[in-house]
Design a protein around this motif. Structure first.
Motif, PDB file in Angstrom:
ATOM      1  N   MET A 125       0.818  -1.204   0.000  1.00  0.00           N
ATOM      2  CA  MET A 125       0.000   0.000   0.000  1.00  0.00           C
ATOM      3  C   MET A 125       0.860   1.266   0.000  1.00  0.00           C
ATOM      4  N   GLU A 126       1.989   1.217   0.656  1.00  0.00           N
ATOM      5  CA  GLU A 126       2.873   2.393   0.701  1.00  0.00           C
ATOM      6  C   GLU A 126       3.251   2.846  -0.711  1.00  0.00           C
ATOM      7  N   LYS A 127       3.586   1.892  -1.577  1.00  0.00           N
ATOM      8  CA  LYS A 127       3.923   2.224  -2.961  1.00  0.00           C
ATOM      9  C   LYS A 127       2.681   2.648  -3.725  1.00  0.00           C
ATOM     10  N   ALA A 128       1.571   1.962  -3.499  1.00  0.00           N
ATOM     11  CA  ALA A 128       0.333   2.273  -4.214  1.00  0.00           C
ATOM     12  C   ALA A 128      -0.100   3.712  -3.977  1.00  0.00           C
ATOM     13  N   LEU A 129       0.120   4.203  -2.764  1.00  0.00           N
ATOM     14  CA  LEU A 129      -0.289   5.560  -2.417  1.00  0.00           C
ATOM     15  C   LEU A 129       0.782   6.601  -2.743  1.00  0.00           C
ATOM     16  N   ASP A 130       1.916   6.129  -3.210  1.00  0.00           N
ATOM     17  CA  ASP A 130       3.023   7.045  -3.500  1.00  0.00           C
ATOM     18  C   ASP A 130       2.969   7.557  -4.942  1.00  0.00           C
ATOM     19  N   ASP A 131       3.479   6.767  -5.885  1.00  0.00           N
ATOM     20  CA  ASP A 131       3.641   7.286  -7.244  1.00  0.00           C
ATOM     21  C   ASP A 131       3.070   6.387  -8.342  1.00  0.00           C
ATOM     22  N   VAL A 132       2.306   5.350  -7.971  1.00  0.00           N
ATOM     23  CA  VAL A 132       1.732   4.458  -8.993  1.00  0.00           C
ATOM     24  C   VAL A 132       0.684   5.230  -9.796  1.00  0.00           C
ATOM     25  N   LEU A 133       0.713   5.041 -11.118  1.00  0.00           N
ATOM     26  CA  LEU A 133      -0.137   5.802 -12.027  1.00  0.00           C
ATOM     27  C   LEU A 133      -1.017   4.859 -12.844  1.00  0.00           C
ATOM     28  N   VAL A 134      -2.291   5.166 -12.936  1.00  0.00           N
ATOM     29  CA  VAL A 134      -3.208   4.475 -13.844  1.00  0.00           C
ATOM     30  C   VAL A 134      -3.191   5.273 -15.144  1.00  0.00           C
ATOM     31  N   ALA A 135      -2.490   4.757 -16.145  1.00  0.00           N
ATOM     32  CA  ALA A 135      -2.148   5.545 -17.336  1.00  0.00           C
ATOM     33  C   ALA A 135      -2.997   5.165 -18.534  1.00  0.00           C
ATOM     34  N   PHE A 136      -3.365   6.187 -19.337  1.00  0.00           N
ATOM     35  CA  PHE A 136      -4.130   5.937 -20.560  1.00  0.00           C
ATOM     36  C   PHE A 136      -3.542   6.638 -21.782  1.00  0.00           C
ATOM     37  N   LYS A 137      -2.410   7.315 -21.608  1.00  0.00           N
ATOM     38  CA  LYS A 137      -1.701   7.920 -22.737  1.00  0.00           C
ATOM     39  C   LYS A 137      -0.204   7.685 -22.558  1.00  0.00           C
ATOM     40  N   ALA A 138       0.511   7.658 -23.683  1.00  0.00           N
ATOM     41  CA  ALA A 138       1.968   7.579 -23.649  1.00  0.00           C
ATOM     42  C   ALA A 138       2.516   8.445 -24.777  1.00  0.00           C
ATOM     43  N   ASN A 139       3.469   9.305 -24.441  1.00  0.00           N
ATOM     44  CA  ASN A 139       4.040  10.241 -25.419  1.00  0.00           C
ATOM     45  C   ASN A 139       2.943  11.065 -26.103  1.00  0.00           C
ATOM     46  N   GLY A 140       1.903  11.396 -25.358  1.00  0.00           N
ATOM     47  CA  GLY A 140       0.871  12.285 -25.848  1.00  0.00           C
ATOM     48  C   GLY A 140      -0.270  11.640 -26.594  1.00  0.00           C
ATOM     49  N   GLU A 141      -0.172  10.347 -26.916  1.00  0.00           N
ATOM     50  CA  GLU A 141      -1.229   9.679 -27.669  1.00  0.00           C
ATOM     51  C   GLU A 141      -1.734   8.468 -26.900  1.00  0.00           C
ATOM     52  N   ALA A 142      -2.803   7.869 -27.394  1.00  0.00           N
ATOM     53  CA  ALA A 142      -3.342   6.673 -26.750  1.00  0.00           C
ATOM     54  C   ALA A 142      -2.275   5.583 -26.688  1.00  0.00           C
ATOM     55  N   LEU A 143      -2.344   4.770 -25.646  1.00  0.00           N
ATOM     56  CA  LEU A 143      -1.456   3.610 -25.558  1.00  0.00           C
ATOM     57  C   LEU A 143      -1.611   2.749 -26.805  1.00  0.00           C
ATOM     58  N   ARG A 144      -0.541   2.117 -27.240  1.00  0.00           N
ATOM     59  CA  ARG A 144      -0.634   1.118 -28.297  1.00  0.00           C
ATOM     60  C   ARG A 144      -1.238  -0.165 -27.716  1.00  0.00           C
ATOM     61  N   MET A 145      -1.818  -0.977 -28.584  1.00  0.00           N
ATOM     62  CA  MET A 145      -2.431  -2.229 -28.136  1.00  0.00           C
ATOM     63  C   MET A 145      -1.430  -3.058 -27.336  1.00  0.00           C
ATOM     64  N   GLU A 146      -0.209  -3.161 -27.844  1.00  0.00           N
ATOM     65  CA  GLU A 146       0.796  -4.005 -27.199  1.00  0.00           C
ATOM     66  C   GLU A 146       1.271  -3.438 -25.864  1.00  0.00           C
ATOM     67  N   HIS A 147       0.948  -2.174 -25.597  1.00  0.00           N
ATOM     68  CA  HIS A 147       1.342  -1.562 -24.330  1.00  0.00           C
ATOM     69  C   HIS A 147       0.171  -1.423 -23.367  1.00  0.00           C
ATOM     70  N   GLY A 148      -0.952  -2.137 -23.670  1.00  0.00           N
ATOM     71  CA  GLY A 148      -2.025  -2.220 -22.707  1.00  0.00           C
ATOM     72  C   GLY A 148      -3.241  -1.363 -22.982  1.00  0.00           C
ATOM     73  N   TYR A 149      -3.405  -0.891 -24.222  1.00  0.00           N
ATOM     74  CA  TYR A 149      -4.568  -0.072 -24.560  1.00  0.00           C
ATOM     75  C   TYR A 149      -5.859  -0.733 -24.069  1.00  0.00           C
ATOM     76  N   PRO A 150      -6.737   0.011 -23.426  1.00  0.00           N
ATOM     77  CA  PRO A 150      -6.694   1.474 -23.276  1.00  0.00           C
ATOM     78  C   PRO A 150      -6.087   1.975 -21.968  1.00  0.00           C
ATOM     79  N   VAL A 151      -5.848   1.090 -20.989  1.00  0.00           N
ATOM     80  CA  VAL A 151      -5.356   1.533 -19.678  1.00  0.00           C
ATOM     81  C   VAL A 151      -4.358   0.525 -19.118  1.00  0.00           C
ATOM     82  N   ARG A 152      -3.258   1.037 -18.616  1.00  0.00           N
ATOM     83  CA  ARG A 152      -2.275   0.187 -17.961  1.00  0.00           C
ATOM     84  C   ARG A 152      -1.834   0.825 -16.648  1.00  0.00           C
ATOM     85  N   LEU A 153      -1.078   0.072 -15.867  1.00  0.00           N
ATOM     86  CA  LEU A 153      -0.519   0.579 -14.617  1.00  0.00           C
ATOM     87  C   LEU A 153       0.949   0.930 -14.827  1.00  0.00           C
ATOM     88  N   CYS A 154       1.394   2.013 -14.218  1.00  0.00           N
ATOM     89  CA  CYS A 154       2.813   2.366 -14.175  1.00  0.00           C
ATOM     90  C   CYS A 154       3.262   2.300 -12.721  1.00  0.00           C
TER      91      CYS A 154
END
Length: 425
Positions: A220-249
């Motif tokens: 939980m300490e890490k979860a509340l720190d900097d973990v990100l629920v991400a839906f864009k990468a480099n300004g555009e939608a995630l690619r399919m192979e990178h977890g489109y539409p949402v991945r965890l960082c």
């Protein structure tokens, strides 16, 4: 850092040094322009119209760069459905990895999941179990962060000795992208954590929507720190192979925890001890015991050029040695480079100030005399950690590991400019 008086930091200094180096260095192109037909004669591309603005609706690299692609090693796994490919780090510069050539790792293949079909559940020890749609996530305040994602098995084949001949294959299970998304703590706060009680011993279990049911436990300490629920990468939608539409960082931690196609986050009293954190992603030591919960990717670096896939082609004279460094514990503060297998070291210059949990680019500008080199790089991060040699790492870990190999890499650069992966412990 490079001395500001270095002759290669100015154009005039470069030309003087090139001329002084003799005829062999002239093949680099300097001082040949006067008799070069590519300069003195009109070329076809200057005599006709080029492509219109809609020739390629989604821009692609020009055909002359068609070799800059991800590659796999067929014998690594039994089937490409559960396999990995590698970023062409030898052919890139700067630090940001284009999505189109950022490495992939799949456990049951990349799936097609539309935004309209996407759902994210938060359950377990929360006040109110919730389900978010993709549109719901877009309504939360979002953040942008540049993070590296590295597979724990990156460089893993080098434990027993020099194996693969190329920086793409030894160190290419990594990418560095600007991710956009919602902090996990924001979504957990929306569900409420009063029901969980004391959070110091709580965990979250994160799970993907693909058939592998890849899931990992995160304190939980890490979860509340900097973990990100991400839906864009480099300004555009995630690619399919990178977890489109949402991945965890999960910044700074091994890539297997960056669950793709994120579908469920459960707040729990303890870790799940799933397949991905018991049978895999543990570090087997010399005595046969295995360390678990070794999430953090320690400071590491590699020279990307010259390297086996990026040989020296211009002969003796001015040479830019470049590479990448990163750390999951802090920002890169310094990188040293050796051309003699670690006997002596020179401090490289960083392309920009190091950023925590992101790649740093380093450069060392030298005058190469055409003799053999044993190229190495050694990274140091803001915690004071220094990247170890292979011998130092083996002394602690033995030879039975697969994961978390962050040892110093050596390229043997020959007189003809070609390079080879060798071991200098």
């Amino acid at each position: 850092m490079s001395d500001s008086r270095d002759p290669f930091t100015t154009r005039r200094g470069f030309l003087k040094a090139t001329a002084a180096a003799g005829g062999a260095a002239m093949t680099a192109g300097a001082a040949q322009a006067a008799g070069d037909p590519l300069i003195t004669e009109k070329q076809p591309w200057a005599q006709a119209l080029g492509d219109g603005v809609d020739a390629t609706p989604y821009g692609l690299p020009i055909k002359f760069e068609e070799d800059v692609i991800r590659r796999n090693v067929p014998w690594l796994t039994a089937d490409p459905i559960s396999s990995i490919n590698f970023t062409p780090i030898h052919a890139l510069d700067g630090t940001i990895t284009p999505q189109g050539c950022a490495f992939e790792r799949h456990h049951s293949g990349a799936i097609e999941l539309s935004k309209s079909d996407y759902r994210l559940m938060i359950n377990g020890l929360v006040d109110t179990p919730l389900v978010f749609t993709y549109a719901d996530l877009e309504r939360f305040p979002r953040e942008n962060h540049v993070y590296f994602c590295e597979c724990a098995a990156n460089t893993g084949m080098e434990w027993a000795g020099a194996q693969l001949n190329g920086a793409q294959f030894t160190h290419g299970m990594i990418h560095n992208m600007e991710y956009t998304g919602v902090p996990l703590r924001t979504l957990l706060a929306e569900a409420g954590l009063d029901a969980a009680g004391d959070l110091s011993d709580k965990w979250v279990y994160v799970e993907g929507a693909d058939a592998s049911s890849n899931g990992r436990s995160i304190p939980m300490e890490k979860a509340l720190d900097d973990v990100l629920v991400a839906f864009k990468a480099n300004g555009e939608a995630l690619r399919m192979e990178h977890g489109y539409p949402v991945r965890l960082c999960v910044p700074g931690w091994e890539g297997n925890m960056w669950v793709k196609w994120l579908r469920r986050i459960e707040v729990m009293d303890g870790p799940v001890e799933s397949r991905e954190e018991t049978s895999k992603y543990t570090d087997t030591l010399e005595d046969g015991t295995s360390r678990k919960w070794t999430w953090v990717m320690d400071a590491k670096s590699v020279v990307t050029s010259p390297s086996p896939q990026s040989p020296i082609t211009h002969g003796p004279g001015p040479l830019v040695i470049t590479g990448l460094a990163w750390s999951g514990r802090g920002a890169i503060e310094r990188v040293d480079v050796s051309i003699d297998g670690g006997k002596t070291w020179q401090t490289a210059r960083l392309g920009a100030q190091g950023v925590k949990n992101a790649l740093s680019r380093f450069y060392l500008d030298i005058d190469w005399d055409g003799s053999e080199m044993l190229l190495q790089s050694r990274a140091m991060d803001s915690t004071g950690y220094v990247q170890p040699t292979k011998a130092q790492l083996r002394e602690v870990r033995g030879l039975n590991s697969i994961y978390h190999n962050n040892c110093i890499q050596t390229w043997w650069v020959k007189e003809n400019g070609e390079a080879e992966n060798v071991e200098v412990s």
